[in-house]
Design a protein around this motif. Structure first.
Motif, PDB file in Angstrom:
ATOM      1  N   THR A  89       0.831  -1.209   0.000  1.00 10.92           N
ATOM      2  CA  THR A  89       0.000   0.000   0.000  1.00 10.92           C
ATOM      3  C   THR A  89       0.870   1.265   0.000  1.00 10.92           C
ATOM      4  N   LEU A  90       1.532   1.539   1.108  1.00  7.44           N
ATOM      5  CA  LEU A  90       2.313   2.778   1.232  1.00  7.44           C
ATOM      6  C   LEU A  90       3.530   2.789   0.315  1.00  7.44           C
ATOM      7  N   HIS A  91       4.299   1.713   0.328  1.00  8.32           N
ATOM      8  CA  HIS A  91       5.520   1.653  -0.461  1.00  8.32           C
ATOM      9  C   HIS A  91       5.208   1.738  -1.960  1.00  8.32           C
ATOM     10  N   VAL A  92       4.317   0.865  -2.423  1.00  7.53           N
ATOM     11  CA  VAL A  92       3.947   0.879  -3.840  1.00  7.53           C
ATOM     12  C   VAL A  92       3.192   2.156  -4.189  1.00  7.53           C
ATOM     13  N   GLY A  93       2.311   2.593  -3.286  1.00  4.91           N
ATOM     14  CA  GLY A  93       1.562   3.816  -3.540  1.00  4.91           C
ATOM     15  C   GLY A  93       2.461   5.019  -3.725  1.00  4.91           C
ATOM     16  N   PHE A  94       3.505   5.110  -2.905  1.00  8.85           N
ATOM     17  CA  PHE A  94       4.443   6.225  -3.040  1.00  8.85           C
ATOM     18  C   PHE A  94       5.191   6.151  -4.366  1.00  8.85           C
ATOM     19  N   GLY A  95       5.605   4.941  -4.758  1.00 12.07           N
ATOM     20  CA  GLY A  95       6.285   4.768  -6.037  1.00 12.07           C
ATOM     21  C   GLY A  95       5.404   5.135  -7.216  1.00 12.07           C
ATOM     22  N   VAL A  96       4.125   4.752  -7.148  1.00 15.14           N
ATOM     23  CA  VAL A  96       3.174   5.089  -8.213  1.00 15.14           C
ATOM     24  C   VAL A  96       2.952   6.596  -8.261  1.00 15.14           C
ATOM     25  N   LEU A  97       2.824   7.226  -7.099  1.00 18.43           N
ATOM     26  CA  LEU A  97       2.626   8.678  -7.040  1.00 18.43           C
ATOM     27  C   LEU A  97       3.796   9.420  -7.693  1.00 18.43           C
ATOM     28  N   VAL A  98       5.003   9.017  -7.383  1.00 18.59           N
ATOM     29  CA  VAL A  98       6.188   9.654  -7.976  1.00 18.59           C
ATOM     30  C   VAL A  98       6.198   9.444  -9.494  1.00 18.59           C
ATOM     31  N   ALA A  99       5.790   8.245  -9.941  1.00 13.77           N
ATOM     32  CA  ALA A  99       5.747   7.963 -11.375  1.00 13.77           C
ATOM     33  C   ALA A  99       4.783   8.899 -12.090  1.00 13.77           C
ATOM     34  N   TYR A 159      16.613  -0.422  19.252  1.00 12.69           N
ATOM     35  CA  TYR A 159      16.812  -1.305  20.406  1.00 12.69           C
ATOM     36  C   TYR A 159      15.659  -1.267  21.406  1.00 12.69           C
ATOM     37  N   ASP A 160      14.671  -0.410  21.163  1.00  9.02           N
ATOM     38  CA  ASP A 160      13.525  -0.313  22.071  1.00  9.02           C
ATOM     39  C   ASP A 160      12.261  -0.777  21.370  1.00  9.02           C
ATOM     40  N   SER A 161      11.454  -1.541  22.096  1.00  8.35           N
ATOM     41  CA  SER A 161      10.159  -1.977  21.565  1.00  8.35           C
ATOM     42  C   SER A 161       9.086  -0.955  21.921  1.00  8.35           C
ATOM     43  N   PRO A 162       8.150  -0.630  21.019  1.00  8.29           N
ATOM     44  CA  PRO A 162       7.894  -1.174  19.674  1.00  8.29           C
ATOM     45  C   PRO A 162       8.539  -0.348  18.563  1.00  8.29           C
ATOM     46  N   TYR A 163       9.463   0.560  18.916  1.00 11.47           N
ATOM     47  CA  TYR A 163      10.039   1.466  17.922  1.00 11.47           C
ATOM     48  C   TYR A 163      10.886   0.734  16.887  1.00 11.47           C
ATOM     49  N   ALA A 164      11.496  -0.396  17.273  1.00 12.13           N
ATOM     50  CA  ALA A 164      12.414  -1.102  16.373  1.00 12.13           C
ATOM     51  C   ALA A 164      11.711  -1.527  15.083  1.00 12.13           C
ATOM     52  N   PHE A 165      10.473  -2.009  15.203  1.00 13.69           N
ATOM     53  CA  PHE A 165       9.738  -2.441  14.012  1.00 13.69           C
ATOM     54  C   PHE A 165       9.599  -1.303  13.011  1.00 13.69           C
ATOM     55  N   TRP A 166       9.238  -0.119  13.517  1.00  7.95           N
ATOM     56  CA  TRP A 166       9.016   1.019  12.622  1.00  7.95           C
ATOM     57  C   TRP A 166      10.330   1.601  12.120  1.00  7.95           C
ATOM     58  N   ALA A 167      11.386   1.495  12.917  1.00  2.13           N
ATOM     59  CA  ALA A 167      12.697   1.961  12.457  1.00  2.13           C
ATOM     60  C   ALA A 167      13.172   1.121  11.274  1.00  2.13           C
ATOM     61  N   VAL A 168      13.001  -0.209  11.373  1.00  2.00           N
ATOM     62  CA  VAL A 168      13.354  -1.087  10.261  1.00  2.00           C
ATOM     63  C   VAL A 168      12.494  -0.780   9.041  1.00  2.00           C
ATOM     64  N   THR A 169      11.217  -0.526   9.266  1.00  2.00           N
ATOM     65  CA  THR A 169      10.299  -0.218   8.162  1.00  2.00           C
ATOM     66  C   THR A 169      10.749   1.022   7.398  1.00  2.00           C
ATOM     67  N   PHE A 170      11.216   2.037   8.098  1.00  2.00           N
ATOM     68  CA  PHE A 170      11.614   3.279   7.446  1.00  2.00           C
ATOM     69  C   PHE A 170      12.911   3.137   6.644  1.00  2.00           C
ATOM     70  N   THR A 171      13.654   2.042   6.853  1.00  2.00           N
ATOM     71  CA  THR A 171      14.873   1.863   6.063  1.00  2.00           C
ATOM     72  C   THR A 171      14.566   1.544   4.601  1.00  2.00           C
ATOM     73  N   TRP A 172      13.319   1.134   4.295  1.00  2.00           N
ATOM     74  CA  TRP A 172      12.982   0.807   2.909  1.00  2.00           C
ATOM     75  C   TRP A 172      11.691   1.466   2.419  1.00  2.00           C
ATOM     76  N   LEU A 173      10.910   2.047   3.298  1.00  2.00           N
ATOM     77  CA  LEU A 173       9.555   2.477   2.957  1.00  2.00           C
ATOM     78  C   LEU A 173       9.495   3.440   1.776  1.00  2.00           C
ATOM     79  N   PHE A 174      10.368   4.434   1.736  1.00  2.00           N
ATOM     80  CA  PHE A 174      10.264   5.473   0.711  1.00  2.00           C
ATOM     81  C   PHE A 174      11.273   5.300  -0.438  1.00  2.00           C
ATOM     82  N   TYR A 175      11.887   4.136  -0.523  1.00  2.00           N
ATOM     83  CA  TYR A 175      12.857   3.898  -1.590  1.00  2.00           C
ATOM     84  C   TYR A 175      12.247   2.917  -2.591  1.00  2.00           C
ATOM     85  N   SER A 176      11.363   3.438  -3.441  1.00  2.00           N
ATOM     86  CA  SER A 176      10.565   2.592  -4.333  1.00  2.00           C
ATOM     87  C   SER A 176      10.833   2.905  -5.798  1.00  2.00           C
TER      88      SER A 176
END
Length: 299
Positions: A89-99, A159-176
């Protein structure tokens, strides 16, 4: 006369097919040797107890039973579902929007295209290390910006929960960039006559986008969804170099389990994880193909 012509065309087609088969032969041989045989080996050894050195010992579905009783594996499946939803949704949606933005060529679109693509030519491992510094509590730019507003803010994102999940997510979310390039290619292939005819009929820019461009790009968008979700299933570097699956099992995923199993000399268990990843990929391919009607012509 017409019948003779059809027969001649049929013979010509069969003759051409021989050349097609000849050109396909190398690809078929490569698939059989380097893909099919390893896939069969992975499926078989997933039913064995194997340390990678001695002969595999058949134990049936015990590896799969152990896997589904492993809390880390169940958390991995939950993480894959969440990451897949975000990617589709977000990752592909952002890539489509940029296109679509690049397709309309606004002022500065060439500079935007270049800047958008630069981060995507950097390896996932390098980006993971860059984000490790961005999210660092002491020297990271993110926390230092937040402390301009809230001086007492201190979070170790990886290193802190639940922030780690979202930190990992942001490493790839906007690179589409892959999604953007695939969709942009389909957009540029749409005949100008369709857009011009819609404008003559009084269609607005949004109506042209929604009723013409988006439907004609469904195969490209579907391809982007498949690539994005399967990349999340196979995601390793971003996690291994940042959280290593932690804190606890918050960011655990199947590749981390697979690599740890190999390090523990549990090759049969590791291959069972590989089989699950393979099946998930096939399921995603089938679902997306069905949802986006990718086997049907768009014109």
């Amino acid at each position: 006369m017409k019948k003779r012509g059809n027969v001649a065309i049929s013979k010509l087609e069969k003759k051409n097919y021989k050349w097609i088969y000849l050109f396909l032969l190398p690809s078929l041989l490569i698939f059989l040797v380097f893909y099919l045989q390893p896939i069969i080996t992975v499926f078989y050894t997933s039913l064995t107890k194997w340390d990678g050195f001695n002969s595999p010992s058949f134990i049936g579905f015990q590896n799969y039973v152990d896997m589904f009783q492993n809390e880390a594996f169940l958390i991995s499946l939950k993480n894959i579902v969440l990451w897949s939803l975000i990617a589709g949704t977000l990752h592909v949606g952002f890539g489509v929007l940029v296109a679509f933005v690049l397709y309309h060529k606004p002022k500065g679109w060439k500079f935007t295209r270049t800047v958008f693509m630069i981060p995507n030519v950097i390896s996932a491992a390098a980006w993971a290390m860059i984000y490790k510094f961005i999210f660092n509590d002491e020297m990271g730019i993110l926390n230092n910006l937040i402390r301009k507003i809230n001086p007492d803010f201190h979070v170790q994102w990886f290193y802190d929960s639940p922030y780690a999940f979202w930190a990992v997510t942001f490493t790839w979310l906007f690179y589409s960039v892959i999604v953007t390039l695939v969709v942009l290619n389909d957009l540029m292939a749409i005949p100008e006559e369709l857009t011009e005819a819609a404008k003559v009929d009084g269609a607005t820019g949004w109506q042209i986008t929604r009723r013409i461009h988006l439907p004609l790009c469904r195969n490209a968008i579907g391809t982007g969804v498949i690539c994005s979700i399967t990349a999340r299933i196979a995601m390793y570097e971003q996690i291994a170099l940042t959280t290593a699956g932690g804190p606890g099992d918050d960011t655990m995923n199947l590749p981390i389990i697979l690599v740890k199993s190999i390090q523990d000399m549990k090759y049969g268990y590791a291959n069972a994880n590989g089989v699950i990843m393979f099946i998930l990929g096939l399921v995603i391919l089938a679902v997306v193909n069905k949802a986006f009607k990718m086997n049907e012509s768009v014109y």
